[in-house]
Motif scaffolding. Structure first.
Motif: not given
Length: 494
Positions: A341-345, A367-369, A402-407
């Motif tokens: 959760e922290v990484e996603l945030q 979010s949802y997988a 893309l920014t989320i994926e890069e993070s």
């Protein structure tokens, strides 16, 4: 994770226990072969020169695997050269080709994760015409350029027009239901991990295998290997593992539900003094109690929190058996990736900076997988507050993806870039008021209005349907994120 040469021998011993256990439940497994889709991943070196690579890559490249003595129980359709091929396409193609050529000999099929086995089926669905041509003519497609792979496959591949016609007839049918039992008719079970987050793939596996038993044989991670499933034909929801006390020193930290197994606070890997005093030894765990697994390994980890929550399910004689419940703090997982959760945030926080020129803010998100697509992908539902008058162009939302994926972590990015085991991240913009509707729905099911907080990940089908019904637009990451093999990475197997 640190490891030593001696540890590979210990892990090999655990592998050697799997088939003796299985043969008690499924006789005759020594009369045929296993079709397993196994792969290596990229490796790097630390600044001091040590090799850093995923644990399974280390095992497959070791003499314990490559030079293993002949054993009818570990006889695979895939030659070592096809497993050790670093090109994922060539490896998958050649392993599938060998599996098809030996289709009558196959008694069991599998991969490490359920997602990996489904990916192999989808690969067959896309490339069966090429594979049929190779089988018909006894030649290998020109895209397979690895010479060692070609030589290994040619020892198995012979012109077989009758087999090619059979495969073509089955793969040409409108429905692929039961395709595994149709192409490999002697298959007795599917050997994949379907516990934890992998349970989301069970309906898809049931569809492709006509309900063959789904077997979880062992419990392991990068930290160390833990134990085996002594009742392998049980339902996936009933899987329990018996820990082998010589694999490591196991201790257990009692989990209190009000401490929040899925807490948004990132839990350190080391224990504080109070937690060390609360630790329980393997012989002292209580039936029905949930614990966080803590290990001290031969390779140098001391009282290390693995991050897995286990429940005591019963005992084999005096040895406790455990259900795998969940990963602590993990909210999203498609394959071997684990996003908490922290990484996603933090990733979302980085992405919303793109809204600054448009005077817009992110009001709420979850979010949802999504595993209905192959490969599966992350979906983020965003509700925006639009204060400005300038519309936000689609390219900005794509930049956010893309920014989320890069993070996100390197294991996620490797899955996207190198392994192709994860699809492009998707952002769905939902109507204003959607998250109020979500709260209303949760309260109608009994949630407390005073304690309600927006879940950062959703899995319950009616909630996903509610969010999808209010989505007004959808955007995908326009390209793969950056990923370099030099990044340190590891994979936990559960």
């Amino acid at each position: 994770m640190p490891t030593i040469e001696e540890e590979l021998g210990r892990r090999s011993l655990l592998y050697s226990l799997l088939m003796p256990v299985m043969s008690q439940f499924v006789p005759g497994l020594d009369k045929g072969k296993g079709m397993y889709f196994l792969f290596i991943k990229s490796e790097a070196k630390t600044p001091s020169g040590l090799v850093a690579r995923p644990v399974l890559t280390s095992y497959y490249k070791s003499t314990h695997f490559k030079d293993r003595p002949y054993d009818p129980y570990t006889n695979y359709t895939s030659p070592n050269e096809t497993i050790l091929c670093p090109d994922s396409y060539q490896s998958m193609y050649s392993q599938m080709l060998c599996g098809l050529c030996q289709h009558k000999e196959v008694l069991r099929v599998g991969a490490v994760f359920a997602s990996g086995f489904i990916r192999a089926i989808k690969f067959l669905e896309k490339h069966w015409r090429l594979l049929c041509n190779d089988i018909r003519t006894g030649t290998i497609d020109s895209q397979i350029t690895d010479q060692s792979v070609r030589e290994a496959v040619m020892k198995i591949l012979k012109p077989d027009p009758k087999l090619a016609d059979f495969i073509e007839a089955e793969c040409s049918k409108d429905s692929w239901q039961g395709i595994i039992t149709r192409l490999w008719p002697n298959t007795k079970y599917v050997d994949v991990i379907v516990t934890g987050t992998m349970s989301q793939y069970i309906p898809t596996l049931d569809y492709y295998t006509n309900g063959l038993p789904l077997v979880c044989t062992m419990y392991a991670s990068s930290e160390c290997y833990f134990g085996v499933n002594l009742n392998p034909l049980c339902k996936p929801s009933e899987v329990s593992y018996t820990l082998i006390p010589t694999m490591a020193y196991f201790e257990f930290l009692p989990v209190q539900r009000n401490n929040g197994v899925n807490s948004s606070i990132s839990v350190p890997k080391t224990l504080n003094e109070k937690e060390q005093q609360e630790l329980v030894d393997l012989v002292d765990v209580k039936l029905g109690q949930e614990y966080e697994l803590v290990v001290t390994t031969y390779s140098g980890l001391y009282r290390y929190r693995v991050g897995d929550v286990l429940r005591v399910a019963g005992f084999k004689n005096n040895a406790p058996q455990f259900n795998f419940i969940c990963r602590k703090n993990v909210v999203l997982c498609i394959d071997s990736d684990k996003t908490d959760e922290v990484e996603l945030q933090n990733a979302v926080k980085n992405a919303v900076n793109h809204f600054l020129p448009f005077d817009a803010t992110l009001a709420e998100y979850t979010s949802y997988a999504d595993t209905t697509t192959i490969p599966g992908h992350y979906v983020l539902y965003w509700e925006l507050s639009l204060n400005g008058t300038t519309p936000i162009p689609p390219s900005v939302f794509e930049d956010c993806c893309l920014t989320i994926e890069e993070s996100l972590n390197s294991v996620y990015r490797q899955g996207r870039v190198c392994d192709k085991s994860i699809g492009p991240l998707e952002i769905k913009i939902v109507e204003p008021g959607t998250f109020d509707k979500l709260m209303d729905y949760a309260i109608s099911l009994g949630a407390s209005i005073n304690q309600y907080k927006t879940p950062r990940c959703v899995k319950f089908a009616p909630i996903v349907e509610l969010l999808n019904s209010r989505a007004v637009s959808s955007f995908f990451s326009p390209k793969c994120p950056k990923w370099f093999p030099g990044h340190k990475q590891w994979i936990n197997m559960n």
